[in-house]
Design a protein around this motif. Sequence first.
Motif, short mmCIF file in Angstrom:
data_model
loop_
_atom_site.label_atom_id
_atom_site.label_comp_id
_atom_site.label_asym_id
_atom_site.label_seq_id
_atom_site.Cartn_x
_atom_site.Cartn_y
_atom_site.Cartn_z
N LEU A 54 -8.22 8.90 10.02
CA LEU A 54 -8.24 7.50 9.62
C LEU A 54 -6.81 7.01 9.78
O LEU A 54 -5.88 7.64 9.26
CB LEU A 54 -8.71 7.38 8.17
N VAL A 55 -6.60 5.94 10.54
CA VAL A 55 -5.25 5.47 10.87
C VAL A 55 -5.06 4.07 10.32
O VAL A 55 -5.86 3.17 10.59
CB VAL A 55 -5.02 5.46 12.40
N VAL A 56 -3.98 3.90 9.56
CA VAL A 56 -3.60 2.57 9.06
C VAL A 56 -2.31 2.19 9.77
O VAL A 56 -1.32 2.92 9.71
CB VAL A 56 -3.38 2.60 7.53
N PHE A 57 -2.33 1.05 10.46
CA PHE A 57 -1.16 0.52 11.15
C PHE A 57 -0.65 -0.71 10.39
O PHE A 57 -1.44 -1.58 10.01
CB PHE A 57 -1.51 0.06 12.57
N ALA A 58 0.66 -0.80 10.22
CA ALA A 58 1.25 -2.00 9.63
C ALA A 58 2.54 -2.30 10.38
O ALA A 58 3.41 -1.45 10.45
CB ALA A 58 1.53 -1.79 8.14
N PRO A 59 2.65 -3.48 10.98
CA PRO A 59 1.62 -4.51 11.15
C PRO A 59 0.48 -4.02 12.03
O PRO A 59 0.49 -2.86 12.46
CB PRO A 59 2.39 -5.66 11.81
N ASN A 114 -6.37 -7.47 9.99
CA ASN A 114 -5.99 -8.74 9.38
C ASN A 114 -4.53 -9.00 9.75
O ASN A 114 -3.97 -8.30 10.59
CB ASN A 114 -6.25 -8.77 7.86
N ASP A 115 -3.90 -9.98 9.14
CA ASP A 115 -2.54 -10.34 9.52
C ASP A 115 -1.50 -9.27 9.22
O ASP A 115 -0.45 -9.23 9.87
CB ASP A 115 -2.11 -11.63 8.83
N SER A 116 -1.75 -8.41 8.24
CA SER A 116 -0.73 -7.46 7.81
C SER A 116 -0.96 -6.01 8.24
O SER A 116 -0.04 -5.21 8.22
CB SER A 116 -0.57 -7.51 6.30
N MET A 117 -2.20 -5.67 8.64
CA MET A 117 -2.49 -4.27 8.97
C MET A 117 -3.77 -4.16 9.78
O MET A 117 -4.53 -5.12 9.90
CB MET A 117 -2.65 -3.44 7.70
N SER A 118 -3.99 -2.96 10.32
CA SER A 118 -5.27 -2.64 10.94
C SER A 118 -5.62 -1.21 10.57
O SER A 118 -4.75 -0.40 10.24
CB SER A 118 -5.23 -2.83 12.46
N VAL A 119 -6.92 -0.92 10.60
CA VAL A 119 -7.42 0.40 10.25
C VAL A 119 -8.40 0.84 11.33
O VAL A 119 -9.24 0.04 11.78
CB VAL A 119 -8.15 0.39 8.89
#
Length: 105
Positions: free
Chosen positions: A95-100, A24-29
């Motif tokens: 599991l990887v969370v990227f922000a942005p 989405n606009d703020s993060m990716s998983v």
Amino acid sequence: MKKLVGAGVFVHREPNDYVEQLRNDSMSVGTYSIPAGGVDDQAPHHQDEIYVVTTGRAMLVTPSGSEPVGPGDVLFVPAEEEHRFTDVTEDLALLVVFAPPYSGR
């Protein structure tokens, strides 16, 4: 709400595998998989990252040191920091969370 089916599940593809499950606009998983004995060839990213180790064992190496990682560990790597998973002794799924959101290799 969105359920991320298959997020954090090891996928065996050579040499490594990254699959994005949400953006989405703020993060990716996504899920990053490295087989036992594999080599992590990633370069620093422009995004902050949170890794959640779902399966496997390895070492996370950064300029500030090395840390053994295993199931349940949660790791934060700031944007632009060199990092690499080494000594992958068991198939590793992260599991990887990227922000942005992740912008590619």
